[in-house]
Each structure stands twice: as structure tokens, then as C-alpha cells.
Design a protein around this motif. Structure first.
Motif, PDB file in Angstrom:
ATOM      1  N   ILE A 146       0.831  -1.203   0.000  1.00 35.44           N
ATOM      2  CA  ILE A 146       0.000   0.000   0.000  1.00 35.44           C
ATOM      3  C   ILE A 146       0.861   1.248   0.000  1.00 35.44           C
ATOM      4  N   ARG A 147       2.017   1.208   0.656  1.00 37.40           N
ATOM      5  CA  ARG A 147       2.920   2.365   0.610  1.00 37.40           C
ATOM      6  C   ARG A 147       3.314   2.679  -0.829  1.00 37.40           C
ATOM      7  N   ALA A 148       3.754   1.649  -1.566  1.00 39.55           N
ATOM      8  CA  ALA A 148       4.196   1.856  -2.948  1.00 39.55           C
ATOM      9  C   ALA A 148       3.058   2.362  -3.811  1.00 39.55           C
ATOM     10  N   LEU A 149       1.854   1.791  -3.627  1.00 35.12           N
ATOM     11  CA  LEU A 149       0.694   2.210  -4.409  1.00 35.12           C
ATOM     12  C   LEU A 149       0.368   3.672  -4.166  1.00 35.12           C
ATOM     13  N   LEU A 150       0.289   4.062  -2.905  1.00 36.62           N
ATOM     14  CA  LEU A 150      -0.101   5.435  -2.578  1.00 36.62           C
ATOM     15  C   LEU A 150       0.948   6.435  -3.022  1.00 36.62           C
ATOM     16  N   ARG A 151       2.215   6.115  -2.815  1.00 38.74           N
ATOM     17  CA  ARG A 151       3.260   7.050  -3.215  1.00 38.74           C
ATOM     18  C   ARG A 151       3.234   7.294  -4.711  1.00 38.74           C
ATOM     19  N   GLY A 152       3.020   6.230  -5.488  1.00 31.55           N
ATOM     20  CA  GLY A 152       2.956   6.389  -6.934  1.00 31.55           C
ATOM     21  C   GLY A 152       1.778   7.242  -7.362  1.00 31.55           C
ATOM     22  N   GLN A 153       0.617   7.028  -6.738  1.00 31.07           N
ATOM     23  CA  GLN A 153      -0.567   7.787  -7.117  1.00 31.07           C
ATOM     24  C   GLN A 153      -0.468   9.246  -6.673  1.00 31.07           C
ATOM     25  N   PHE A 154       0.105   9.472  -5.503  1.00 31.32           N
ATOM     26  CA  PHE A 154       0.315  10.861  -5.081  1.00 31.32           C
ATOM     27  C   PHE A 154       1.254  11.579  -6.049  1.00 31.32           C
ATOM     28  N   ALA A 155       2.287  10.869  -6.487  1.00 31.56           N
ATOM     29  CA  ALA A 155       3.229  11.487  -7.423  1.00 31.56           C
ATOM     30  C   ALA A 155       2.547  11.850  -8.735  1.00 31.56           C
ATOM     31  N   ALA A 156       1.548  11.057  -9.125  1.00 29.08           N
ATOM     32  CA  ALA A 156       0.824  11.337 -10.370  1.00 29.08           C
ATOM     33  C   ALA A 156      -0.217  12.435 -10.190  1.00 29.08           C
ATOM     34  N   GLY A 157      -0.479  12.840  -8.949  1.00 29.65           N
ATOM     35  CA  GLY A 157      -1.426  13.919  -8.688  1.00 29.65           C
ATOM     36  C   GLY A 157      -2.870  13.563  -8.943  1.00 29.65           C
ATOM     37  N   ALA A 158      -3.209  12.282  -8.820  1.00 27.52           N
ATOM     38  CA  ALA A 158      -4.567  11.847  -9.155  1.00 27.52           C
ATOM     39  C   ALA A 158      -5.203  11.076  -8.010  1.00 27.52           C
ATOM     40  N   LEU A 159      -4.943  11.501  -6.783  1.00 31.27           N
ATOM     41  CA  LEU A 159      -5.405  10.740  -5.630  1.00 31.27           C
ATOM     42  C   LEU A 159      -5.874  11.671  -4.527  1.00 31.27           C
ATOM     43  N   VAL A 160      -6.995  11.306  -3.912  1.00 28.54           N
ATOM     44  CA  VAL A 160      -7.460  11.921  -2.667  1.00 28.54           C
ATOM     45  C   VAL A 160      -7.551  10.795  -1.649  1.00 28.54           C
ATOM     46  N   ALA A 161      -6.968  10.989  -0.474  1.00 29.78           N
ATOM     47  CA  ALA A 161      -6.977   9.937   0.548  1.00 29.78           C
ATOM     48  C   ALA A 161      -7.335  10.542   1.894  1.00 29.78           C
ATOM     49  N   VAL A 162      -7.941   9.715   2.756  1.00 31.94           N
ATOM     50  CA  VAL A 162      -8.392  10.183   4.062  1.00 31.94           C
ATOM     51  C   VAL A 162      -8.262   9.040   5.063  1.00 31.94           C
ATOM     52  N   VAL A 163      -7.948   9.393   6.298  1.00 34.80           N
ATOM     53  CA  VAL A 163      -7.871   8.413   7.377  1.00 34.80           C
ATOM     54  C   VAL A 163      -8.749   8.893   8.522  1.00 34.80           C
ATOM     55  N   ALA A 164      -9.476   7.972   9.134  1.00 32.43           N
ATOM     56  CA  ALA A 164     -10.314   8.279  10.292  1.00 32.43           C
ATOM     57  C   ALA A 164      -9.526   7.982  11.554  1.00 32.43           C
ATOM     58  N   MET A 165      -9.440   8.969  12.447  1.00 32.75           N
ATOM     59  CA  MET A 165      -8.642   8.859  13.657  1.00 32.75           C
ATOM     60  C   MET A 165      -9.542   8.887  14.893  1.00 32.75           C
ATOM     61  N   ALA A 166      -9.385   7.890  15.756  1.00 28.83           N
ATOM     62  CA  ALA A 166     -10.025   7.886  17.070  1.00 28.83           C
ATOM     63  C   ALA A 166      -8.927   8.206  18.072  1.00 28.83           C
ATOM     64  N   GLY A 167      -8.817   9.458  18.451  1.00 32.23           N
ATOM     65  CA  GLY A 167      -7.662   9.894  19.221  1.00 32.23           C
ATOM     66  C   GLY A 167      -6.426   9.811  18.361  1.00 32.23           C
ATOM     67  N   ASP A 168      -5.442   9.051  18.815  1.00 29.61           N
ATOM     68  CA  ASP A 168      -4.208   8.864  18.049  1.00 29.61           C
ATOM     69  C   ASP A 168      -4.211   7.567  17.244  1.00 29.61           C
ATOM     70  N   GLU A 169      -5.338   6.855  17.227  1.00 29.02           N
ATOM     71  CA  GLU A 169      -5.405   5.550  16.565  1.00 29.02           C
ATOM     72  C   GLU A 169      -6.107   5.665  15.220  1.00 29.02           C
ATOM     73  N   PRO A 170      -5.460   5.214  14.120  1.00 32.27           N
ATOM     74  CA  PRO A 170      -6.152   5.160  12.833  1.00 32.27           C
ATOM     75  C   PRO A 170      -7.091   3.961  12.806  1.00 32.27           C
ATOM     76  N   VAL A 171      -8.374   4.201  12.534  1.00 36.05           N
ATOM     77  CA  VAL A 171      -9.356   3.119  12.610  1.00 36.05           C
ATOM     78  C   VAL A 171     -10.035   2.829  11.273  1.00 36.05           C
ATOM     79  N   SER A 172      -9.899   3.723  10.304  1.00 35.57           N
ATOM     80  CA  SER A 172     -10.490   3.492   8.996  1.00 35.57           C
ATOM     81  C   SER A 172      -9.769   4.386   7.992  1.00 35.57           C
ATOM     82  N   ALA A 173      -9.799   4.003   6.735  1.00 36.63           N
ATOM     83  CA  ALA A 173      -9.117   4.784   5.704  1.00 36.63           C
ATOM     84  C   ALA A 173      -9.720   4.461   4.346  1.00 36.63           C
ATOM     85  N   ALA A 174      -9.553   5.392   3.422  1.00 34.36           N
ATOM     86  CA  ALA A 174     -10.072   5.191   2.072  1.00 34.36           C
ATOM     87  C   ALA A 174      -9.366   6.137   1.127  1.00 34.36           C
ATOM     88  N   ARG A 175      -9.464   5.842  -0.160  1.00 36.60           N
ATOM     89  CA  ARG A 175      -8.866   6.719  -1.156  1.00 36.60           C
ATOM     90  C   ARG A 175      -9.831   6.889  -2.328  1.00 36.60           C
TER      91      ARG A 175
END
Length: 250
Positions: A146-175
Motif C-alpha cells: 500500500i505504501r508503494a501504491l499510494l506514493r505512486g498515485q500521489f506522485a501522479a497527482g490523481a489521488l485523494v486519501a483520508v484516514v479516520a482517527m479515534a484519538g491517536d489511533e487510525p481506525v479506517s481509511a479510504a482513497r
């Protein structure tokens, strides 16, 4: 709507990451990407006379590149027995999903995450790491992938991503993949860690991405929906158009 989807996102496909190119080989549209990218057939216009030769040509092409690849087969593709021809050529099917589309203006926009959870846009390496943690816990996916996938898409400028945080804990994410020059944005990777499922996070992440897509001028959202997400998306206002099945050739 299905004709529009085919025309804009399949026949008129654009590369989805750095180093990827779209090739049109006769009646086949395919993407060739680096080894860590997506390689495969996006669209074809075949019949009983041409299908087997076209399949064999794609196998030769990707084999010469040393790339495994995917033939993304849709339920309305022709010929009607294209699935059986792919099986005979050595492809392996993965689980089928449902192609679903919604007009953004008709989706509920005011869905909020549960109390105590905030949605944080992913814009840097720290955010990518939080998404990778969610994907590992939600799907069992390796963080390197997932790191490689996201980095490549961010570099292409064609990605919006979001993470849901419960305090300091990531509990959900999507792109969300953006498709410039089309009316579509695509939802991918919506995942929630087991202990936070059933609390409305998936719906909140869909609504968040719908707002982001609308702000960028997109009209439609598209999803390849699993059996788990399909009922939620139907309730939100998405419509099922057809099925899509990845056929993989190693």
C-alpha cells in the motif's frame, strides 16, 4: 451510463501512475506499468473470431515484459464466452465484484463519522503510514504494497486519501482516484479495523469523498463493490450496472 463508463474509463483510459502507459493494440486497450504498478487489459471489442488470437497476443506481450497481468472482465463484454476463453488460456479468476455508479448530487452529503472520530486528509508520508496500518489490520495487506501504491498515485497527482482517527489511533481509511477529463472519480480501499466496524465509518468516508469529488467538478462516483459494501452503497443511492471480475495471468 454503462456506455459512458466504457467510453471514458475503459476505451479512453489514462495511465494511473508514474511510468505507466496506455497502449491500444488492435481491439484491446491495456496498461503497461513498472513491476510494482497495475498491468492489464482494461477494454476489448472482440468477437468469436478474434478473441482467442487477441488473448494469446496479450499473454505473449506481458510474458515478454516479465509481467504478470490482469484481464479486467466486465459482465457485458463480448464474446459471451470470453470468461471461458480466458480460463482456457491459463487465467485464474478472482472474486467477482459489482460495478456501481452514483450521481454525486443525489448522494447524502451530511453523513458524519461517529462521535470521537475525526477525518484527516492524507497529504504526506506520515499519513501514508497511517493508511498502511489500517489496510494491514483491515485486509491483512502488507504495508509495503500500500505504501508503494499510494506514493505512486500521489506522485501522479490523481489521488485523494483520508484516514479516520479515534484519538491517536487510525481506525479506517479510504482513497479516491481522480480521472481528469472525465466525469468520474473512483472509490477504492475503504477499510475499517475489526473493532470499529458497524459504526458508520464506511458511510462517512463515502460522503467525505463525494464532497471532495464535487468540489473538483466531478459528477459521478464509481465503485467496484464487494458483497460486503454493495448493500451499504445501494442504501446510499448507488446503482449496480454490471459485474467485474479480475482474471489474472502469472
Amino acid at each position: 451510463m454503462l456506455n459512458l463508463f466504457d467510453r471514458e474509463l475503459r476505451r479512453g483510459a489514462r495511465p494511473d501512475g508514474p511510468g505507466a502507459v496506455i497502449e491500444r493494440a488492435g481491439d484491446v486497450v491495456r496498461q503497461v506499468a513498472p513491476a510494482d504498478g497495475w498491468n492489464g487489459v482494461l477494454w476489448s471489442a472482440l468477437d468469436e473470431r478474434t478473441a482467442d488470437a487477441a488473448i494469446a497476443e496479450q499473454v505473449r506481450h506481458y510474458r515478454a515484459l516479465g509481467r504478470p497481468f490482469e484481464w479486467k472482465l466486465y459482465g457485458h463484454d463480448r464474446p459471451a464466452d470470453l470468461d471461458r476463453r480466458l480460463l482456457a488460456a491459463g487465467f485464474t479468476p478472482e472474486p467477482a465484484e459489482t460495478l456501481m455508479v452514483a450521481e454525486i448530487a443525489r448522494l447524502p452529503a451530511a453523513v458524519e463519522p461517529p462521535e470521537g472520530v475525526r477525518l484527516v486528509p492524507v497529504t504526506d508520508a506520515d499519513g501514508v503510514e497511517l493508511m498502511a496500518e489500517v489496510h494491514e489490520r483491515a485486509f491483512g495487506a502488507t504495508r509495503d504494497h500500500i505504501r508503494a501504491l499510494l506514493r505512486g498515485q500521489f506522485a501522479a497527482g490523481a489521488l485523494v486519501a483520508v484516514v479516520a482517527m479515534a484519538g491517536d489511533e487510525p481506525v479506517s481509511a479510504a482513497r479516491m482516484d481522480l480521472h481528469p477529463g472525465t466525469g468520474f472519480a473512483s472509490l477504492w480501499g475503504g477499510g475499517t479495523v475489526p473493532e470499529w466496524r458497524g459504526r458508520g465509518l464506511y458511510r462517512a468516508l463515502v460522503a467525505h469523498r463525494a464532497r471532495e469529488a464535487a468540489a473538483r467538478g466531478y459528477r459521478y462516483l464509481q465503485v467496484d463493490a464487494s458483497d460486503q459494501s454493495r448493500p451499504i452503497l445501494l442504501r446510499l443511492g448507488f446503482e449496480a450496472l454490471t459485474t467485474t471480475t479480475p482474471y489474472v495471468h502469472d
